[in-house]
Scaffold this motif. Structure first.
Motif, mmCIF file in Angstrom:
data_model
loop_
_atom_site.group_PDB
_atom_site.id
_atom_site.type_symbol
_atom_site.label_atom_id
_atom_site.label_comp_id
_atom_site.label_asym_id
_atom_site.label_seq_id
_atom_site.Cartn_x
_atom_site.Cartn_y
_atom_site.Cartn_z
ATOM 1 N N CYS A 31 -9.614 -0.249 5.521
ATOM 2 C CA CYS A 31 -10.604 -1.304 5.871
ATOM 3 C C CYS A 31 -9.977 -2.675 5.099
ATOM 4 O O CYS A 31 -9.231 -2.548 4.162
ATOM 5 C CB CYS A 31 -11.990 -0.948 5.129
ATOM 6 S SG CYS A 31 -13.202 -2.067 5.490
ATOM 7 N N SER A 32 -10.228 -3.830 5.759
ATOM 8 C CA SER A 32 -10.063 -4.911 5.134
ATOM 9 C C SER A 32 -11.019 -5.854 5.402
ATOM 10 O O SER A 32 -12.151 -5.697 6.291
ATOM 11 C CB SER A 32 -8.656 -5.462 5.914
ATOM 12 O OG SER A 32 -9.017 -5.552 7.227
ATOM 13 N N HIS A 45 0.795 -1.296 0.026
ATOM 14 C CA HIS A 45 -0.095 0.001 -0.106
ATOM 15 C C HIS A 45 0.770 1.361 -0.117
ATOM 16 O O HIS A 45 1.994 1.354 0.541
ATOM 17 C CB HIS A 45 -0.920 -0.020 1.243
ATOM 18 C CG HIS A 45 -1.823 -1.164 1.469
ATOM 19 N ND1 HIS A 45 -1.052 -2.160 2.222
ATOM 20 C CD2 HIS A 45 -2.926 -1.551 0.834
ATOM 21 C CE1 HIS A 45 -2.272 -3.012 2.222
ATOM 22 N NE2 HIS A 45 -3.178 -2.807 1.536
ATOM 23 N N LEU A 62 -8.032 -11.633 0.597
ATOM 24 C CA LEU A 62 -8.273 -10.792 1.435
ATOM 25 C C LEU A 62 -8.270 -9.341 0.537
ATOM 26 O O LEU A 62 -7.632 -9.216 -0.454
ATOM 27 C CB LEU A 62 -6.732 -10.627 2.421
ATOM 28 C CG LEU A 62 -6.863 -9.567 3.178
ATOM 29 C CD1 LEU A 62 -7.848 -9.296 4.361
ATOM 30 C CD2 LEU A 62 -5.518 -9.284 3.913
ATOM 31 N N TYR A 112 -6.890 -3.466 -3.051
ATOM 32 C CA TYR A 112 -5.902 -4.238 -3.319
ATOM 33 C C TYR A 112 -6.602 -5.691 -2.935
ATOM 34 O O TYR A 112 -7.474 -5.817 -1.877
ATOM 35 C CB TYR A 112 -4.679 -4.308 -2.204
ATOM 36 C CG TYR A 112 -4.037 -2.941 -2.595
ATOM 37 C CD1 TYR A 112 -2.658 -2.968 -3.160
ATOM 38 C CD2 TYR A 112 -4.520 -1.599 -2.193
ATOM 39 C CE1 TYR A 112 -1.888 -1.971 -3.505
ATOM 40 C CE2 TYR A 112 -3.755 -0.607 -2.276
ATOM 41 C CZ TYR A 112 -2.358 -0.686 -3.023
ATOM 42 O OH TYR A 112 -1.796 0.403 -3.364
ATOM 43 N N TRP A 155 -5.571 -9.861 -2.389
ATOM 44 C CA TRP A 155 -4.500 -10.662 -1.930
ATOM 45 C C TRP A 155 -5.032 -12.120 -1.641
ATOM 46 O O TRP A 155 -5.913 -12.585 -1.073
ATOM 47 C CB TRP A 155 -3.825 -10.220 -0.539
ATOM 48 C CG TRP A 155 -3.763 -8.734 -0.346
ATOM 49 C CD1 TRP A 155 -4.406 -7.945 -0.011
ATOM 50 C CD2 TRP A 155 -2.473 -8.092 -0.628
ATOM 51 N NE1 TRP A 155 -3.942 -6.633 -0.106
ATOM 52 C CE2 TRP A 155 -2.637 -6.539 -0.383
ATOM 53 C CE3 TRP A 155 -1.027 -8.374 -0.806
ATOM 54 C CZ2 TRP A 155 -1.787 -5.705 -0.481
ATOM 55 C CZ3 TRP A 155 -0.079 -7.521 -1.214
ATOM 56 C CH2 TRP A 155 -0.419 -6.054 -0.738
ATOM 57 N N SER A 189 -7.359 1.508 0.689
ATOM 58 C CA SER A 189 -6.369 2.219 1.052
ATOM 59 C C SER A 189 -6.633 3.528 0.881
ATOM 60 O O SER A 189 -7.349 3.933 -0.120
ATOM 61 C CB SER A 189 -4.947 1.719 0.330
ATOM 62 O OG SER A 189 -3.897 2.585 0.599
ATOM 63 N N THR A 248 -4.783 -15.046 0.601
ATOM 64 C CA THR A 248 -4.637 -15.026 1.853
ATOM 65 C C THR A 248 -3.435 -15.788 2.553
ATOM 66 O O THR A 248 -2.612 -15.334 3.295
ATOM 67 C CB THR A 248 -5.941 -15.547 2.703
ATOM 68 O OG1 THR A 248 -6.969 -14.910 2.208
ATOM 69 C CG2 THR A 248 -5.762 -15.174 4.139
ATOM 70 N N CYS A 295 -14.743 -1.369 2.140
ATOM 71 C CA CYS A 295 -14.683 -2.468 1.583
ATOM 72 C C CYS A 295 -15.527 -3.842 1.913
ATOM 73 O O CYS A 295 -15.148 -3.859 3.219
ATOM 74 C CB CYS A 295 -13.414 -2.907 0.761
ATOM 75 S SG CYS A 295 -12.067 -3.616 2.070
ATOM 76 N N VAL A 315 -4.213 2.185 5.310
ATOM 77 C CA VAL A 315 -5.222 1.100 5.260
ATOM 78 C C VAL A 315 -6.270 1.361 5.900
ATOM 79 O O VAL A 315 -6.440 1.361 7.157
ATOM 80 C CB VAL A 315 -4.757 -0.372 5.406
ATOM 81 C CG1 VAL A 315 -5.666 -1.532 5.049
ATOM 82 C CG2 VAL A 315 -3.593 -0.692 4.488
ATOM 83 N N THR A 337 -8.154 -5.142 0.588
ATOM 84 C CA THR A 337 -7.885 -4.124 1.517
ATOM 85 C C THR A 337 -8.319 -2.493 0.659
ATOM 86 O O THR A 337 -7.910 -2.739 -0.499
ATOM 87 C CB THR A 337 -6.330 -3.961 1.988
ATOM 88 O OG1 THR A 337 -5.636 -4.283 0.616
ATOM 89 C CG2 THR A 337 -6.117 -5.397 2.738
ATOM 90 N N SER A 356 -16.952 -1.524 -2.804
ATOM 91 C CA SER A 356 -15.777 -0.750 -2.366
ATOM 92 C C SER A 356 -16.545 0.978 -2.324
ATOM 93 O O SER A 356 -17.370 1.024 -2.969
ATOM 94 C CB SER A 356 -14.556 -0.557 -2.940
ATOM 95 O OG SER A 356 -14.758 -0.165 -4.373
#
Length: 244
Positions: A24-25, A18, A34, A44, A46, A38, A48, A67, A22, A36, A78
């Motif tokens: 929220c996730s 990022h 996952l 983003y 990912w 930013s 996990t 998100c 960040v 995220t 989002s």
């Protein structure tokens, strides 16, 4: 509450590409992805287990504030200070709809349990309900006196709870006609309600019984603002987080 041994933490995966804070996730329902959001304006995705970056999504023209995944795992959403909401398809990481209607930053999103509706709220003090399939706005709910910071659908989707900087939680009855009216206002907080969630059995944090509006428990222990909370699916355990 009974004291328990600290949680044992094993290998930690670091997600570090990022370019801003960040905000929220969120984990996908199957736990494999996952998400995220930013301050750098990107969303983003990912893997996990490995921590591999799957995608970095642009489109918002301001910081991404929130998100979340749909319960069925097909979509994610989002929101941004650019006053828009984006609905994305997970399998292709493709934007399906850009939802417009808020006049200020959109701070919170919630999918209904059947993944057919999306609720949003933000600094314009309005709650909006959207049809996920079409991206059309279904209705807007007014009543809070300050920014809306948190939201969650009840397990049966009959109600929507929203928390605000006005220090109240409002429970909106979604079974009535348009415009919907709230049938309960829960008071007792003395500051921003930055996070709220229902348990599977119908308990709402600060722990409230949403059927009666009765505050069952006030959980204390943090020395600073509590920013987040979540129940396990069984509704027996609660985790919360704060600045310290």
């Amino acid at each position: 509450m009974n004291s328990r041994a600290p949680l044992s933490v094993g290998r930690v995966t670091f997600f570090g590409r990022h370019r801003g804070e960040v905000n929220c996730s969120a984990f996908s329902p199957d736990g494999q992805t996952l998400l995220t959001a930013s301050e750098d304006g990107y969303l983003y995705g990912w893997e996990t287990k490995s921590g591999q970056l799957l995608w970095r999504l642009g489109g918002h023209t301001g910081p991404v504030k929130f998100c979340c995944f749909s319960p069925d795992g097909y979509l994610f959403a989002s929101s941004s200070s650019d006053r828009t909401i984006r609905l994305w398809e997970l399998s292709r990481a493709e934007c399906l709809w850009v939802l417009k209607g808020h006049q200020r930053s959109v701070e919170t999103l919630s999918f209904s349990p059947d993944s057919r509706q999306l609720a949003s709220g933000g600094w314009d003090k309005q709650v909006m309900l959207w049809e996920v399939q079409s991206g059309h706005k279904l209705r807007h709910l007014e009543g809070h006196h300050d920014s809306i910071q948190s939201s969650d659908f009840s397990p049966n989707a009959n109600c929507l709870a929203t928390g605000s900087w006005d220090s109240t939680v409002r429970i909106w009855d979604l079974r009535v006609g348009t415009p919907a009216v709230f049938h309960q206002e829960l008071e007792g907080h003395s500051g921003n309600i930055s996070c709220l969630c229902y348990s599977s059995s119908g308990l709402l944090i600060k722990v409230w019984d949403y059927n009666t509006g009765k505050c069952l428990e006030t959980l204390k222990g943090f020395l600073d603002v509590a920013h987040t909370c979540a129940f396990t699916r069984q509704g027996k355990l609660l985790v919360s987080g704060a600045a310290i």
